[in-house]
Design a protein around this motif. Structure first.
Motif, PDB file in Angstrom:
ATOM      1  N   THR A 147      -7.044  -1.130   6.714  1.00  0.00           N
ATOM      2  CA  THR A 147      -7.055  -2.311   5.853  1.00  0.00           C
ATOM      3  C   THR A 147      -5.607  -2.741   5.610  1.00  0.00           C
ATOM      4  O   THR A 147      -4.845  -2.859   6.544  1.00  0.00           O
ATOM      5  CB  THR A 147      -7.785  -1.993   4.527  1.00  0.00           C
ATOM      6  OG1 THR A 147      -7.164  -0.853   3.913  1.00  0.00           O
ATOM      7  CG2 THR A 147      -9.253  -1.687   4.789  1.00  0.00           C
ATOM      8  N   ASP A 148      -5.253  -2.961   4.377  1.00  0.00           N
ATOM      9  CA  ASP A 148      -3.868  -3.326   4.060  1.00  0.00           C
ATOM     10  C   ASP A 148      -3.070  -2.069   3.743  1.00  0.00           C
ATOM     11  O   ASP A 148      -3.593  -1.111   3.166  1.00  0.00           O
ATOM     12  CB  ASP A 148      -3.828  -4.267   2.852  1.00  0.00           C
ATOM     13  CG  ASP A 148      -4.415  -5.625   3.180  1.00  0.00           C
ATOM     14  OD1 ASP A 148      -3.816  -6.342   3.991  1.00  0.00           O
ATOM     15  OD2 ASP A 148      -5.480  -5.958   2.620  1.00  0.00           O
ATOM     16  N   PRO A 149      -1.775  -2.046   4.063  1.00  0.00           N
ATOM     17  CA  PRO A 149      -0.933  -0.890   3.744  1.00  0.00           C
ATOM     18  C   PRO A 149      -0.704  -0.798   2.238  1.00  0.00           C
ATOM     19  O   PRO A 149      -0.878  -1.780   1.512  1.00  0.00           O
ATOM     20  CB  PRO A 149       0.373  -1.179   4.478  1.00  0.00           C
ATOM     21  CG  PRO A 149       0.424  -2.669   4.544  1.00  0.00           C
ATOM     22  CD  PRO A 149      -0.992  -3.127   4.716  1.00  0.00           C
ATOM     23  N   PRO A 150      -0.316   0.370   1.759  1.00  0.00           N
ATOM     24  CA  PRO A 150      -0.096   0.513   0.315  1.00  0.00           C
ATOM     25  C   PRO A 150       1.190  -0.164  -0.147  1.00  0.00           C
ATOM     26  O   PRO A 150       2.109  -0.390   0.635  1.00  0.00           O
ATOM     27  CB  PRO A 150      -0.003   2.032   0.128  1.00  0.00           C
ATOM     28  CG  PRO A 150       0.517   2.532   1.447  1.00  0.00           C
ATOM     29  CD  PRO A 150      -0.102   1.641   2.484  1.00  0.00           C
ATOM     30  N   LEU A 151       1.233  -0.470  -1.420  1.00  0.00           N
ATOM     31  CA  LEU A 151       2.462  -0.884  -2.072  1.00  0.00           C
ATOM     32  C   LEU A 151       3.232   0.372  -2.465  1.00  0.00           C
ATOM     33  O   LEU A 151       2.633   1.419  -2.714  1.00  0.00           O
ATOM     34  CB  LEU A 151       2.161  -1.708  -3.321  1.00  0.00           C
ATOM     35  CG  LEU A 151       1.352  -2.990  -3.117  1.00  0.00           C
ATOM     36  CD1 LEU A 151       0.945  -3.574  -4.461  1.00  0.00           C
ATOM     37  CD2 LEU A 151       2.135  -4.008  -2.309  1.00  0.00           C
ATOM     38  N   PHE A 152       4.550   0.259  -2.532  1.00  0.00           N
ATOM     39  CA  PHE A 152       5.386   1.419  -2.853  1.00  0.00           C
ATOM     40  C   PHE A 152       6.207   1.173  -4.121  1.00  0.00           C
ATOM     41  O   PHE A 152       6.796   0.099  -4.298  1.00  0.00           O
ATOM     42  CB  PHE A 152       6.357   1.731  -1.702  1.00  0.00           C
ATOM     43  CG  PHE A 152       5.703   2.428  -0.556  1.00  0.00           C
ATOM     44  CD1 PHE A 152       5.010   1.717   0.400  1.00  0.00           C
ATOM     45  CD2 PHE A 152       5.768   3.803  -0.445  1.00  0.00           C
ATOM     46  CE1 PHE A 152       4.394   2.364   1.458  1.00  0.00           C
ATOM     47  CE2 PHE A 152       5.156   4.459   0.612  1.00  0.00           C
ATOM     48  CZ  PHE A 152       4.464   3.729   1.563  1.00  0.00           C
ATOM     49  N   PRO A 194      -4.341   4.531   0.081  1.00  0.00           N
ATOM     50  CA  PRO A 194      -4.356   4.065  -1.308  1.00  0.00           C
ATOM     51  C   PRO A 194      -3.828   2.644  -1.436  1.00  0.00           C
ATOM     52  O   PRO A 194      -3.214   2.100  -0.509  1.00  0.00           O
ATOM     53  CB  PRO A 194      -3.430   5.056  -2.007  1.00  0.00           C
ATOM     54  CG  PRO A 194      -2.455   5.449  -0.938  1.00  0.00           C
ATOM     55  CD  PRO A 194      -3.272   5.517   0.327  1.00  0.00           C
ATOM     56  N   ASP A 195      -4.050   2.072  -2.609  1.00  0.00           N
ATOM     57  CA  ASP A 195      -3.494   0.742  -2.895  1.00  0.00           C
ATOM     58  C   ASP A 195      -2.015   0.833  -3.242  1.00  0.00           C
ATOM     59  O   ASP A 195      -1.248  -0.070  -2.936  1.00  0.00           O
ATOM     60  CB  ASP A 195      -4.236   0.098  -4.071  1.00  0.00           C
ATOM     61  CG  ASP A 195      -5.714  -0.077  -3.793  1.00  0.00           C
ATOM     62  OD1 ASP A 195      -6.048  -0.613  -2.730  1.00  0.00           O
ATOM     63  OD2 ASP A 195      -6.534   0.333  -4.642  1.00  0.00           O
ATOM     64  N   ARG A 248      -6.336   2.494  -6.481  1.00  0.00           N
ATOM     65  CA  ARG A 248      -6.248   3.866  -5.995  1.00  0.00           C
ATOM     66  C   ARG A 248      -4.780   4.214  -5.739  1.00  0.00           C
ATOM     67  O   ARG A 248      -4.073   3.483  -5.049  1.00  0.00           O
ATOM     68  CB  ARG A 248      -7.097   4.031  -4.737  1.00  0.00           C
ATOM     69  CG  ARG A 248      -8.561   3.719  -4.981  1.00  0.00           C
ATOM     70  CD  ARG A 248      -9.378   3.634  -3.707  1.00  0.00           C
ATOM     71  NE  ARG A 248      -9.463   4.925  -3.065  1.00  0.00           N
ATOM     72  CZ  ARG A 248      -8.833   5.263  -1.949  1.00  0.00           C
ATOM     73  NH1 ARG A 248      -8.055   4.373  -1.334  1.00  0.00           N
ATOM     74  NH2 ARG A 248      -8.966   6.458  -1.432  1.00  0.00           N
ATOM     75  N   ILE A 249      -4.343   5.368  -6.283  1.00  0.00           N
ATOM     76  CA  ILE A 249      -2.919   5.718  -6.284  1.00  0.00           C
ATOM     77  C   ILE A 249      -2.704   7.116  -5.714  1.00  0.00           C
ATOM     78  O   ILE A 249      -3.473   8.033  -5.988  1.00  0.00           O
ATOM     79  CB  ILE A 249      -2.355   5.661  -7.731  1.00  0.00           C
ATOM     80  CG1 ILE A 249      -2.370   4.225  -8.241  1.00  0.00           C
ATOM     81  CG2 ILE A 249      -0.944   6.231  -7.795  1.00  0.00           C
ATOM     82  CD1 ILE A 249      -1.926   4.095  -9.685  1.00  0.00           C
TER      83      ILE A 249
END
Length: 258
Positions: free
Chosen positions: A75-80, A47-48, A2-3
């Protein structure tokens, strides 16, 4: 995966959306044109992965990261992944918490490589550590951005009722069309009301060189020269374009290529 996308230029978002639609397993869950809206989107959708332009109104990309570092994600934070028109910043990508820096205009193959890195990192769940690392590097990144030429004059082009910002580093070459010039940027070109001589004078300090009465190229992208079948000189650019060289401009080009 998810973006969320953030870019203040609608055309840039549209191009990214089209490229992402060709990748497998991608869901775009939100888009924003400024940093404030992006923060709200990320907190809502978690988002992921986040694609975010560094230069945006209200809050820039670094400000967004700084604000989100204080967020308690469910949950887990998104990657950037940062997008930037300044190639000099890309070298610092892996010294920060961002997983990649993409230089505009973004190429499909380069985007796929970034998506592959994101998938691998999502599997290993390193996002929280990377977000904390990225926050600790923000001051250094801002200083690098300043040194990388953000005071370079942008070019605002009117097209279809919109004003589009073009950074000099995005331009692959310039061609003359009567009292206009055409800015060639990746797969598109933009017609801009300015003479080629005026552009030459305005952008001389930004690494552009005139090689023909109808063409200007960025010195950084000149790769080699060759002769045509009738003996004329031409210069090959990094993007594959071949530009004719006028006789009166040969010395300028020779100085660039050594």
């Amino acid at each position: 995966m998810r973006i969320c996308l953030a870019d203040d230029e609608p055309l840039a978002r549209e191009r990214m959306r089209k490229m992402l639609s060709l990748a497998d397993g991608i869901e775009i869950c939100g888009e924003a044109q400024n940093g404030e809206d992006m923060i709200a989107l990320i907190r809502e959708h978690e988002p992921d992965l986040v694609f975010i332009d560094i230069e945006m109104p209200k809050l820039d990309g670094f400000d967004v990261v700084e604000a989100l570092a204080q967020t308690d994600f469910r949950t887990d934070p998104p990657l950037f992944i940062f997008a930037t028109a300044f190639p000099g910043m890309a070298a610092q990508a892996f010294d920060t918490g961002a997983i990649d820096f993409l230089t505009k205009p973004i190429r499909p193959a380069r985007l796929e490589l970034a998506l592959s890195r994101a998938r691998q990192l999502l599997m290993s769940r390193e996002a929280m550590t990377r977000l904390e690392t990225l926050q600790s590097h923000l001051d250094e990144l801002r200083e690098t951005r300043s040194r990388s030429g953000l005071n370079t004059p942008s070019i605002w082009v009117s097209s279809s009722g919109q004003s589009i910002r073009v950074e000099p580093s995005q331009i692959e070459y310039v061609s003359a069309e009567a009292e206009y010039i055409r800015l060639h940027i990746g797969e598109r070109s933009l017609l801009h009301r300015q003479s080629i001589s005026a552009f030459e004078d305005e952008m001389a300090d930004q690494g552009f060189v005139r090689v023909h009465r109808s063409f200007i190229v960025p010195a950084r992208d000149c790769v080699q020269t060759s002769r045509t079948s009738w003996g004329g000189l031409q210069v090959h650019l990094r993007n594959g374009a071949v530009i004719p060289v006028g006789r009166k401009f040969k010395d300028k080009l020779s100085a660039i290529l050594g």
